[in-house]
Motif scaffolding. Structure first.
Motif, PDB file in Angstrom:
ATOM      1  N   LEU A 253       0.828  -1.201   0.000  1.00  0.00           N
ATOM      2  CA  LEU A 253       0.000   0.000   0.000  1.00  0.00           C
ATOM      3  C   LEU A 253       0.865   1.254   0.000  1.00  0.00           C
ATOM      4  N   THR A 254       1.975   1.171   0.746  1.00  0.00           N
ATOM      5  CA  THR A 254       2.861   2.326   0.841  1.00  0.00           C
ATOM      6  C   THR A 254       3.312   2.799  -0.542  1.00  0.00           C
ATOM      7  N   LEU A 255       3.544   1.859  -1.446  1.00  0.00           N
ATOM      8  CA  LEU A 255       3.972   2.241  -2.788  1.00  0.00           C
ATOM      9  C   LEU A 255       2.927   3.150  -3.428  1.00  0.00           C
ATOM     10  N   SER A 256       1.657   2.758  -3.301  1.00  0.00           N
ATOM     11  CA  SER A 256       0.600   3.579  -3.892  1.00  0.00           C
ATOM     12  C   SER A 256       0.591   4.976  -3.276  1.00  0.00           C
ATOM     13  N   LEU A 257       0.829   5.039  -1.966  1.00  0.00           N
ATOM     14  CA  LEU A 257       0.845   6.352  -1.305  1.00  0.00           C
ATOM     15  C   LEU A 257       2.054   7.161  -1.774  1.00  0.00           C
ATOM     16  N   PHE A 258       3.189   6.490  -1.931  1.00  0.00           N
ATOM     17  CA  PHE A 258       4.384   7.175  -2.443  1.00  0.00           C
ATOM     18  C   PHE A 258       4.103   7.807  -3.807  1.00  0.00           C
ATOM     19  N   LEU A 259       3.384   7.077  -4.635  1.00  0.00           N
ATOM     20  CA  LEU A 259       3.110   7.592  -5.981  1.00  0.00           C
ATOM     21  C   LEU A 259       2.298   8.880  -5.898  1.00  0.00           C
ATOM     22  N   VAL A 260       1.303   8.879  -5.002  1.00  0.00           N
ATOM     23  CA  VAL A 260       0.498  10.093  -4.832  1.00  0.00           C
ATOM     24  C   VAL A 260       1.388  11.248  -4.387  1.00  0.00           C
ATOM     25  N   MET A 261       2.255  10.933  -3.401  1.00  0.00           N
ATOM     26  CA  MET A 261       3.159  11.966  -2.917  1.00  0.00           C
ATOM     27  C   MET A 261       4.024  12.500  -4.049  1.00  0.00           C
ATOM     28  N   ALA A 262       4.532  11.584  -4.863  1.00  0.00           N
ATOM     29  CA  ALA A 262       5.446  11.995  -5.926  1.00  0.00           C
ATOM     30  C   ALA A 262       4.777  12.973  -6.882  1.00  0.00           C
ATOM     31  N   ILE A 263       3.550  12.693  -7.275  1.00  0.00           N
ATOM     32  CA  ILE A 263       2.921  13.582  -8.255  1.00  0.00           C
ATOM     33  C   ILE A 263       2.499  14.901  -7.625  1.00  0.00           C
ATOM     34  N   VAL A 264       2.173  14.874  -6.331  1.00  0.00           N
ATOM     35  CA  VAL A 264       1.784  16.130  -5.680  1.00  0.00           C
ATOM     36  C   VAL A 264       2.992  17.044  -5.535  1.00  0.00           C
ATOM     37  N   ILE A 265       4.115  16.473  -5.110  1.00  0.00           N
ATOM     38  CA  ILE A 265       5.316  17.297  -4.926  1.00  0.00           C
ATOM     39  C   ILE A 265       5.790  17.865  -6.245  1.00  0.00           C
ATOM     40  N   GLY A 266       5.775  17.048  -7.273  1.00  0.00           N
ATOM     41  CA  GLY A 266       6.310  17.489  -8.555  1.00  0.00           C
ATOM     42  C   GLY A 266       5.456  18.554  -9.217  1.00  0.00           C
ATOM     43  N   GLY A 267       4.239  18.713  -8.765  1.00  0.00           N
ATOM     44  CA  GLY A 267       3.332  19.667  -9.414  1.00  0.00           C
ATOM     45  C   GLY A 267       2.320  18.861 -10.203  1.00  0.00           C
ATOM     46  N   LEU A 268       1.108  18.837  -9.682  1.00  0.00           N
ATOM     47  CA  LEU A 268       0.090  17.941 -10.226  1.00  0.00           C
ATOM     48  C   LEU A 268      -0.246  18.272 -11.673  1.00  0.00           C
TER      49      LEU A 268
END
Ligand SMILES: Nc1ncnc2c1ncn2[C@@H]1O[C@H](COP(=O)(O)OP(=O)(O)OP(=O)(O)O)[C@@H](O)[C@H]1O
Ligand SMILES: [Mg+2]
Lengths: 340, 237, 292
Positions: A253-268
């Motif tokens: 599950l953490t991987l899925s959360l990491f992905l969300v974090m990645a796109i939010v930080i990078g600029g959605l």
């Protein structure tokens, strides 16, 4: 902005984008050249990390289009990656033909994404998030229920032929992963510039208005989900190539959360943001790892990165006025400010 | 018309939503036991005035004094303790709660709490519907409930935003009669925002005309009702 | 038949825990229109603290009380420090921030306690005893029923009989009007989060001894089950949450009992999909909530 104004700006944007038609292609070609050169200069471990960034980029690029441009939040992309990875593993076990195997992985994941997307198109906000979260959590259960096929927690190994010629395996992996990543980015870049991109944004901004303007809301949403699922499937297959094994533990599950974090930080909603996110997904854990090693603490390993990602995500969300919405299209915002 | 004994004194009030103010240097006062009607066209700023007075909107400039207390910085949820009750536009009945719960909510801040009999005596229709949910009430009943709830707080100043909105003339005049009674009996002060100019002026002591966020006229109620020019210019009849 | 009876009671006991956790989700949803995706992680965190206290002092009950009190505090802190500042223009913002909290909490727990399962003792025997020749219930199951029943009764009394409960409901339904009536809306919101988190912590203390033990991810699956229960009941409805919890508990136990424990999570997923697509507003909700 009224619909008329919005349509007018999109027309204008379209004219402009006609001039910019070659920008993504040029960017990708330059990127490919840089990557190839890099692979000859980096040590094997760095090459491996570079390859991992490429594999992540596939999924973050697809997810940022889904969430940023279409407004659907998926917490289940880790599970979609697992779908692609397991498909490739099963295929390789029998045929050991990498390229068709990767294509098949994408196709199978696309179908899975289509099923989820059909449900997703009828759901909004927290309901969609909850459903996709359930999909992410259910992966280990599937692998152990059908353990004849998936071999429960142990997972499967991925048979791979050695790289052609005398190329080191890490370098070969970079080429494969980045070929996939750059093709994905190219595909998405042209996709979002066209009518589909406009439809996705219209649906995200105001479903009713989009419907009135003749946009098929459900169709657009399902399609957006399918496209991003395909990207996730490719990413999963590439991870299988990288690790030469697949197991549920690789897609928590953490991987899925990491992905969300990645796109939010990078600029959605921005493909460059997806690249930044993919880079951070590799770089931050690596930094955290070396801190943990210096501190000599086993508990820090992994958990430091986890905490760090969480803090960054919360801070970014609270600091950006308007939350996610303000992160969409910073380019456009800048332009508007410039006009004032 | 302002004098030392005024309960509410507003001086140079400027307020609005964000950058451009809606209200410009509004000055007015309401004495204890007086009803002041605030009149004006749609969008004149009447609701904005009440929302600013009760603290829902911040004050950009000016001063609001209530019984010698500067209201700047007093939180919305504290206003009722000082004796100001605001019945918002569109009634503001909590539709998910019962009639009785809505009324209790009005008096919750008081210690010791008093029974609601007095309110039910004022509005017998509500007594019959004690356990009905807010959304089961008719428009008139909701308005009575909103006013009753405000009265349950035992305010000294009542801010009423268009109590006649959507009501039959008969019920409107009942409500106006009730306000007059309360003023005479308890010394309640009322700042009454109304579109229904005639009935508002029929009970008001004084009328204020707002136009584009500024005070255009301030007269004794009967004078205002008779001033044909003013009526034509701002009130449209 | 005996097995069916046994599974039924086991399922009700499990369902009671889901009901409590779903109730916690509903409390926050009603108060703040946020599905608290961090609730599982928050409950695990307080369970860790509770068990640490229990093992340091040798008293399970002291640890239990600390865990619940910790839930109150954690809930209030999360609302005051983080959730209060979330922009509500899109419902996704709250979800994403909650996910960030999940990462933080799980990371911090892992740093302090490590990522191995830690044994978590139950305060009562988990061996089922026999009634009339049929093995039905354990003492721990009775404790679960008692604890969840007490919570349901107390919450019902709070919301229907007390002025604080009335204030909390009013603040949730109509914040601006409530403020005009002197209700401290912000305080009510904090209180709602605190209560919900405490109920979540209770659910955690009740479920962790029945599973593999303490682990940063120990509540992931429980969260999904309870979310399904809450959606089944309609996110707005406390009664629905309790009924939904019992239904999901029974279903999962039957599936585990007859088809194997591995299948249970898939059964939850299927149930969730069916509910979301056929009765998206739940069985008990009056309000149209799906698009909220
Ligand atoms: N929430 C808001 N945000 C921005 N501007 C607002 C808002 N509410 C009202 N306004 C503007 O403030 C001005 C005054 O509005 P207000 O509601 O005070 O008018 P009013 O006199 O009460 O009108 P009505 O008789 O229609 O109720 C209007 O121009 C309106 O457009
Ligand atoms: Mg108004």
């Amino acid at each position: 902005m009224t619909i008329v104004e919005r349509l007018a700006t999109t027309t204008k944007n379209r004219q402009k984008s006609r001039q910019n038609r070659f920008v993504p292609l040029a960017g990708v070609l330059v990127g490919a050249a840089v990557i190839v050169v890099l692979t000859y200069t980096l040590p094997p471990f760095r090459n491996y990390q570079l390859a991992t960034i490429g594999a992540y980029l596939c999924v973050t690029a697809g997810l940022t289009v889904l969430t940023g441009l279409n407004g659907q939040l998926s917490l289940g992309h880790g599970a979609l990656m697992a779908t692609g990875a397991y498909t490739l593993a099963l295929w390789q076990d029998r045929f050991n033909l990498l390229l068709p195997g990767i294509v098949l992985a994408v196709v199978v994941t696309t179908l899975a994404g289509g099923v989820i997307g059909l449900a997703a198109a009828r759901l909004r906000g927290p309901y969609l998030a909850g459903l996709t979260l359930a999909v992410a959590v259910v992966v280990p259960s599937i692998t152990s229920t059908f353990d004849n096929t998936f071999n429960s927690d142990q997972g499967l190994s991925v048979a791979l032929n050695p790289p052609p010629g005398v190329i080191p395996v890490e370098q070969w992996q970079v080429w494969i992963c980045w070929a996939g990543a750059l093709l994905t980015v190219l595909f998405l870049a042209y996709l979002v510039r066209g009518r589909f991109g406009r439809d996705m944004r219209a649906v995200r901004d105001d479903e009713t208005a989009a419907k009135l303007a003749g946009v098929g809301v459900a169709r657009t949403q399902v399609l957006a989900f399918v496209v991003s699922a395909a990207c996730a499937g490719l990413s999963g297959a590439l991870f299988a190539v990288l690790a030469q094994s697949v197991s549920p533990g690789a897609f928590p599950l953490t991987l899925s959360l990491f992905l969300v974090m990645a796109i939010v930080i990078g600029g959605l909603g921005r493909l460059t943001g997806a690249l930044i996110g993919a880079f951070l997904l590799v770089a931050l854990p690596s930094v955290a790892q070396s801190i943990a090693e210096d501190a000599g603490s086993q508990h820090l390993e992994g958990n430091l990165a986890l905490t760090f990602f969480g803090v960054v995500l919360v801070v970014v969300m609270l600091a950006a006025p308007g939350g996610l919405a303000s992160m969409k299209f910073p380019r456009k915002i800048r332009k508007q400010k410039g006009q004032e | 018309m302002s004098n030392a004994g005024d309960l509410l004194k507003v001086e140079g009030l400027t307020a609005g939503y964000g950058a451009a103010p809606v209200l410009h240097e509004v000055t007015l006062s309401v004495g204890a036991g007086r009803i002041v009607a605030v009149l004006g066209a749609n969008g004149a700023g009447k609701t904005t005035l009440l929302r600013t007075l009760s603290g829902l909107l911040p004050l950009a400039a000016g001063r609001v004094m209530f019984d010698g207390l500067d209201l700047r910085g007093v939180k919305v949820e504290k206003m009722v303790r000082h004796g100001i009750a605001h019945v918002p536009e569109g009634r503001g009945v909590v539709t998910e709660l019962t009639v009785d719960e809505n009324l209790r909510l009005g008096g919750l801040w008081r210690k010791p709490r008093e029974p609601l009999d007095e309110i039910y005596d004022l509005f017998p229709a509500l007594a019959q519907r004690k356990n009905h949910l807010g959304h089961q009430l008719s428009g008139g009943e909701r308005q009575m409930l909103a006013i009753g709830r405000a009265l349950a707080a035992k305010p000294r100043l009542l801010l009423l935003d268009e109590p006649s909105l959507g009501l039959a003339p008969k019920i409107t005049s009942q409500i106006m009669g009730l306000l007059r009674d309360l003023r005479d009996r308890t010394g309640l002060a009322v700042l009454l925002v109304e579109q229904n100019v005639r009935s508002a002026l029929s009970i008001a002591d004084e009328g204020i005309v707002l136009n584009l966020g500024r005070i255009a006229a301030r007269e004794k109620a009967d004078k205002l009702a008779d001033d044909a020019d003013l009526r034509h210019a701002y009130l449209g009849f | 038949m005996d097995r069916f009876l046994y599974l039924t009671f086991d399922g009700l006991s499990r369902g009671a825990v889901y009901a409590a956790f779903a109730l916690a989700l509903v409390l926050i949803w009603r108060a703040a229109r946020i599905v608290n995706f961090a609730q599982g992680a928050m409950a695990v965190a307080t369970a860790y603290v509770g068990y640490s206290v229990a093992s340091a002092t040798g008293s399970y009950w002291l640890g239990f009380v600390v865990a619940i009190a910790g839930g109150l505090v954690l809930g209030a802190v999360v609302e005051r420090v983080v959730m209060r500042f979330v922009d509500h223009s899109s419902p996704l913002n709250g979800v994403v921030v909650a996910l960030g909290l999940v990462l933080i909490i799980q990371g911090v727990l892992g740093m302090i306690y490590g990522n191995d399962y830690r044994p978590a003792e139950a305060p009562f025997s988990r061996d089922a005893f026999q009634i009339g020749g049929v093995t039905l219930l354990s003492r721990f199951d009775l404790f679960v029923f008692g604890a969840v029943g007490a919570v349901v009764v107390l919450l019902t009394l709070l919301f229907t009989r007390t002025s604080t409960g009335l204030r909390m409901r009013a603040a949730a339904f109509a914040p601006d009007v409530s403020r005009l009536l002197g209700v401290p809306v912000g305080g009510m919101l904090t209180l709602g989060w605190a209560l919900a988190a405490a109920v979540g912590s209770l659910a955690g203390m009740l479920v962790i001894p029945t599973e593999l033990g303490l682990h940063p991810n120990a509540m992931d699956l429980l969260f999904i089950s309870a979310f399904t229960a809450a959606v089944l009941g309609g996110l707005d409805s406390p009664v629905g949450a309790v009924v939904g919890g019992l239904v999901v508990g029974l279903l999962l136990t039957y599936v585990s009992g007859y088809l194997g424990a591995n299948v249970a999570p898939m059964a939850v997923l299927i149930l969730l999909v069916v509910v979301l697509l056929s009765r998206p507003d739940g069985l008990f909700s009056k309000a149209k909530a799906r698009t909220a």
